[in-house]
Design a protein around this motif. Structure first.
Motif, short mmCIF file in Angstrom:
data_model
loop_
_atom_site.label_atom_id
_atom_site.label_comp_id
_atom_site.label_asym_id
_atom_site.label_seq_id
_atom_site.Cartn_x
_atom_site.Cartn_y
_atom_site.Cartn_z
N ALA A 69 0.85 -1.19 0.00
CA ALA A 69 0.00 0.00 0.00
C ALA A 69 0.88 1.23 0.00
CB ALA A 69 -0.93 0.02 1.22
N ASN A 70 0.53 2.20 -0.81
CA ASN A 70 1.23 3.48 -0.86
C ASN A 70 2.73 3.33 -1.09
OD1 ASN A 70 -1.25 4.76 -0.24
ND2 ASN A 70 -0.90 4.47 1.94
N GLY A 71 3.10 2.33 -1.88
CA GLY A 71 4.50 2.15 -2.21
C GLY A 71 5.31 1.41 -1.17
N LEU A 72 4.71 1.01 -0.06
CA LEU A 72 5.39 0.23 0.96
C LEU A 72 4.89 -1.20 0.94
CD1 LEU A 72 5.40 2.65 4.05
CD2 LEU A 72 7.28 2.18 2.46
N THR A 73 5.76 -2.13 1.29
CA THR A 73 5.36 -3.53 1.38
C THR A 73 5.67 -4.06 2.78
OG1 THR A 73 7.52 -4.29 0.59
CG2 THR A 73 5.79 -3.94 -1.06
N MET A 74 4.85 -5.00 3.22
CA MET A 74 5.08 -5.69 4.48
C MET A 74 4.62 -7.13 4.31
SD MET A 74 6.13 -5.82 7.58
CE MET A 74 6.05 -7.25 8.68
#
Length: 226
Positions: A161-166
Motif C-alpha cells: 500500500a502506498n508504495g510500501l510492502t510488508m
C-alpha cells in the motif's frame, strides 16, 4: 521472522497514514477494553513500540517484552517504556504477580507457543489482574486454509500500500486453541469483540471496506481468577 522483517515493519508502522487498520479500526476498538492505569502494564511482543507510545500518555507504567533485537532497540529509542526486556514470552524475567495488566496486542498468533505465553501471563499477573489480547481473527485466513479450519497452519501474507510492502508471517489456529489456553491458565473471559468499522470510517478510509463485512481481528479482555 520479526527480526528479518524489522525494517519493513518499522516503515509500515511509523509512516503517517500508512497503517489505517491500526489507526482507525484495531487500536481504537482495543483501547475500549483497557482498564485505567495500575501499578505495571506489560506489553507482550511490543515490536517497534507503538503500543507503549499510546499507553504512556494515558498514565501507564509500561514494560515491553520483545525477542527480536532490532525491534527491541527501536522500541527503546522511541520512548513509551520504562524498559524493554529482550525475552521470550514463555519465560518472562518478572516475579509472580508483578503486573496488574498484560497487553498482547497482535502478537500471540505469531508465537510458536501461545499457550505457554498465556500461562506466563497468568503467573506474572496479580490475582484479579487482566490480560487484554488482540489476534488475527481465526476466520481471517487464506481461502485454502479455511478448508481445514482446525489445523495449525503457517501463513505468509505480503501486503502493499502506498508504495510500501510488508510481509506478515503467522500461524493460523482455531479459536479453541486460545480459549483452552486461557482456561488452563486460570483466566475468565470478560469481553470478546470483533471490531468493525462504521460507514463513516469506511467512507474516509476505503481500505477498511472489507472489514465491514468480514472480521479481521478478535479482541478479548480476560481476568485472572483468584
Amino acid at each position: 521472522m520479526w527480526e528479518r522483517r524489522a525494517g519493513e515493519w518499522a516503515a509500515w508502522a511509523r509512516t503517517p497514514g500508512q497503517d489505517v487498520h491500526f489507526t482507525h479500526l484495531n487500536w481504537p476498538a482495543f483501547a475500549e477494553l483497557l482498564p485505567p492505569p495500575g501499578r505495571l502494564t506489560l506489553d507482550l511482543g511490543c515490536g517497534e513500540g507503538r503500543v507503549g507510545r499510546q499507553l504512556r500518555p494515558a498514565g501507564h507504567r509500561v514494560v515491553g517484552v520483545e525477542p527480536a533485537p532490532t525491534l527491541a532497540a527501536l522500541a527503546r529509542d522511541a520512548g513509551g517504556y520504562e524498559q524493554v526486556l529482550d525475552a521470550d514470552a514463555t519465560a518472562l524475567p518478572l516475579g509472580d504477580g508483578a503486573a496488574d495488566l498484560v497487553i498482547a496486542f497482535m502478537s500471540l498468533h505469531d508465537m510458536d507457543d501461545p499457550a505457554g505465553a498465556i500461562a506466563e501471563c497468568g503467573r506474572v499477573l496479580a490475582p484479579g489482574g487482566l490480560l487484554c489480547l488482540a489476534i488475527v481473527h481465526p476466520l481471517n485466513r487464506p481461502a485454502e486454509a479455511l478448508a481445514d479450519y482446525f489445523a495449525h497452519q503457517r501463513v505468509v501474507v505480503p501486503v502493499e500500500a502506498n508504495g510500501l510492502t510488508m510481509t506478515f508471517e503467522a500461524i493460523d489456529r482455531p479459536l479453541e486453541h486460545y480459549t483452552r489456553a486461557l482456561e488452563g491458565a486460570g483466566f475468565v473471559v470478560e469481553a470478546l469483540r470483533e471490531p468493525r468499522p462504521d460507514a463513516a470510517v469506511v467512507a474516509e478510509h476505503p481500505r477498511l471496506a472489507g472489514a465491514a463485512a468480514w472480521p479481521l481481528f478478535l479482541h478479548a479482555r480476560c481476568r485472572r481468577a483468584g
